[in-house]
Design an enzyme around this catalytic site. Structure first.
Site, PDB file in Angstrom:
ATOM      1  N   GLY A   1      33.150 -15.976 -10.782  1.00 54.25           N
ATOM      2  CA  GLY A   1      31.547 -16.330 -10.809  1.00 54.25           C
ATOM      3  C   GLY A   1      31.484 -16.864  -9.673  1.00 54.25           C
ATOM      4  N   ALA A   2      29.756 -16.728  -8.628  1.00 53.90           N
ATOM      5  CA  ALA A   2      29.318 -16.569  -7.270  1.00 53.90           C
ATOM      6  C   ALA A   2      28.476 -17.686  -7.307  1.00 53.90           C
ATOM      7  CB  ALA A   2      29.875 -15.342  -6.510  1.00 53.90           C
ATOM      8  N   GLY A   3      28.147 -18.791  -8.074  1.00 54.80           N
ATOM      9  CA  GLY A   3      27.665 -18.989  -8.135  1.00 54.80           C
ATOM     10  C   GLY A   3      27.229 -20.613  -7.544  1.00 54.80           C
TER      11      GLY A   3
ATOM     12  N   GLY B   1      31.511 -22.054  -7.388  1.00 54.40           N
ATOM     13  CA  GLY B   1      32.088 -20.701  -7.538  1.00 54.40           C
ATOM     14  C   GLY B   1      31.617 -20.298  -5.667  1.00 54.40           C
TER      15      GLY B   1
ATOM     16  N   ASN C   1      34.107 -30.128 -15.012  1.00 48.62           N
ATOM     17  CA  ASN C   1      33.961 -31.414 -15.601  1.00 48.62           C
ATOM     18  C   ASN C   1      34.431 -31.891 -16.838  1.00 48.62           C
ATOM     19  OD1 ASN C   1      33.495 -32.327 -12.095  1.00 48.62           O
ATOM     20  ND2 ASN C   1      31.118 -31.886 -14.283  1.00 48.62           N
TER      21      ASN C   1
ATOM     22  N   LYS D   1      36.389 -39.092 -12.208  1.00 49.48           N
ATOM     23  CA  LYS D   1      35.471 -37.650 -12.441  1.00 49.48           C
ATOM     24  C   LYS D   1      34.725 -37.770 -13.882  1.00 49.48           C
ATOM     25  CE  LYS D   1      33.077 -33.976 -10.090  1.00 49.48           C
ATOM     26  NZ  LYS D   1      32.376 -33.180 -10.283  1.00 49.48           N
TER      27      LYS D   1
ATOM     28  N   GLU E   1      25.852 -28.803 -20.417  1.00 54.16           N
ATOM     29  CA  GLU E   1      27.251 -29.583 -21.050  1.00 54.16           C
ATOM     30  C   GLU E   1      27.442 -30.769 -21.305  1.00 54.16           C
ATOM     31  OE1 GLU E   1      29.778 -26.909 -17.400  1.00 54.16           O
ATOM     32  OE2 GLU E   1      29.172 -29.487 -16.577  1.00 54.16           O
TER      33      GLU E   1
END
Length: 313
Positions: free
Chosen positions: A7-9, A12, A103, A186, A268
């Protein structure tokens, strides 16, 4: 070391871009639409820590993925994980390390079931990023921490090697000897942040101005109680940080989940709020809790979103 960024969102794209600029051997596994944007415009990062424009970054789509990699950084949304697991499977060799930056904790079981525990490290990031309409990665503050480590806490040659690749790459890379605890801390924080900002549909400063700081503190305490019930009591510096960040007057901070809600995207909520709720001590927390209220609010949003999608022609 050959590194695959899945992923290059936003996440990433940020860490992948920094690694590419630092000269690391990085390939981005992306969807065809994202590959077309990157080929045309390059990988763009707009950040207080320095902008990046990396023309035509090395990309591969699922159908082209044949070779294995030494390390895989996994930065997808939790609801995309089943699809992503199948897409990255050809890249997993006998010695491949998988570093998920999702997460929560549920994804660990899913990844171990598919690839085995020997491939998996723990990982997380502390960074506030998104993408704009043109596909550029927008970094909102100075924090850009990427942390990873062996799930059993033991030192290893492979994590030292990965740390050498991540070091001096333009972001804050850390090798942790207690990554499960870091992940729980986290998780507790991001659940409280997402729960409050989504429930109030506002940044922290706005609900504080409306008298909501007490609710935020109650939600933090509930998340901490669940972590302690599961053997990971949240350490005092992390509790103090959460209390400060989520009750700060005039703060513009909001969880990325709120931005998802505002644009009508999936969230999420199940992976974060829902899974944490399932791990509670039912004798200590019931449906009168702030966590359950925030979780129900997001479930209602998801039900409405799906209903509206189904009604579209």
């Amino acid at each position: 070391m050959r590194i695959l960024i899945v992923g290059a969102g936003s996440i990433g794209g940020y860490f992948g871009g920094r690694l590419l600029v630092a000269g690391r051997d990085v390939t981005l596994l992306v969807r065809p639409s994202r590959a077309a944007v990157l080929a045309q415009r390059g990988l763009i990062i707009k950040s207080p820590n320095g902008d990046v424009i990396y023309p035509q970054p090395p990309c591969v789509v699922t159908e082209q993925l044949k070779a294995t990699f030494d390390a895989i950084l996994l930065s997808c949304k939790a609801y995309d994980l089943p699809e992503v697991i199948e897409a990255l499977a050809p890249a997993v060799g006998a010695q491949t390390m998988i570093v998920p930056l999702l997460n929560g904790m549920r994804h660990l079981d899913t990844l171990i079931a598919r690839f085995g525990k020997n491939h998996l490290l723990g990982g997380l990031s502390y960074i506030s990023v998104d993408r704009d309409e043109q596909g550029a990665v927008i970094h909102y503050n100075n924090n850009d921490t990427l942390m990873f480590g062996e799930l059993d806490g033991n030192p290893s040659a492979r994590t030292e090697q990965l740390m050498a690749e991540m070091a001096n790459a333009g972001f804050d890379a850390r090798l942790s000897a207690n990554i499960r605890q870091e992940m729980w801390e986290k998780w507790a924080f991001i659940t409280a942040a997402a729960g409050m900002t989504c429930l109030m549909r506002s940044a922290v400063g706005d609900y504080v101005a409306a008298g909501g700081a007490g609710l935020a503190l109650r939600l933090i305490d509930e998340c901490c109680a669940i972590a302690a019930h599961n053997g990971h009591p949240i350490r005092e510096p992390s509790v103090k940080r959460s209390r400060t960040m989520l009750t700060m007057p005039e703060s513009l901070f909001m969880a990325s989940m709120l931005r998802d809600v505002e644009r009508g995207a999936p969230t999420e909520a199940e992976h974060l709020l829902g899974d944490l709720w399932q791990r509670r001590d039912p004798t200590a927390l019931d449906e009168r809790s702030v966590l359950y209220f925030a979780y129900t609010h997001l479930r209602s949003y998801e039900a409405q979103r799906l209903r509206l999608m189904a009604s579209e022609p």
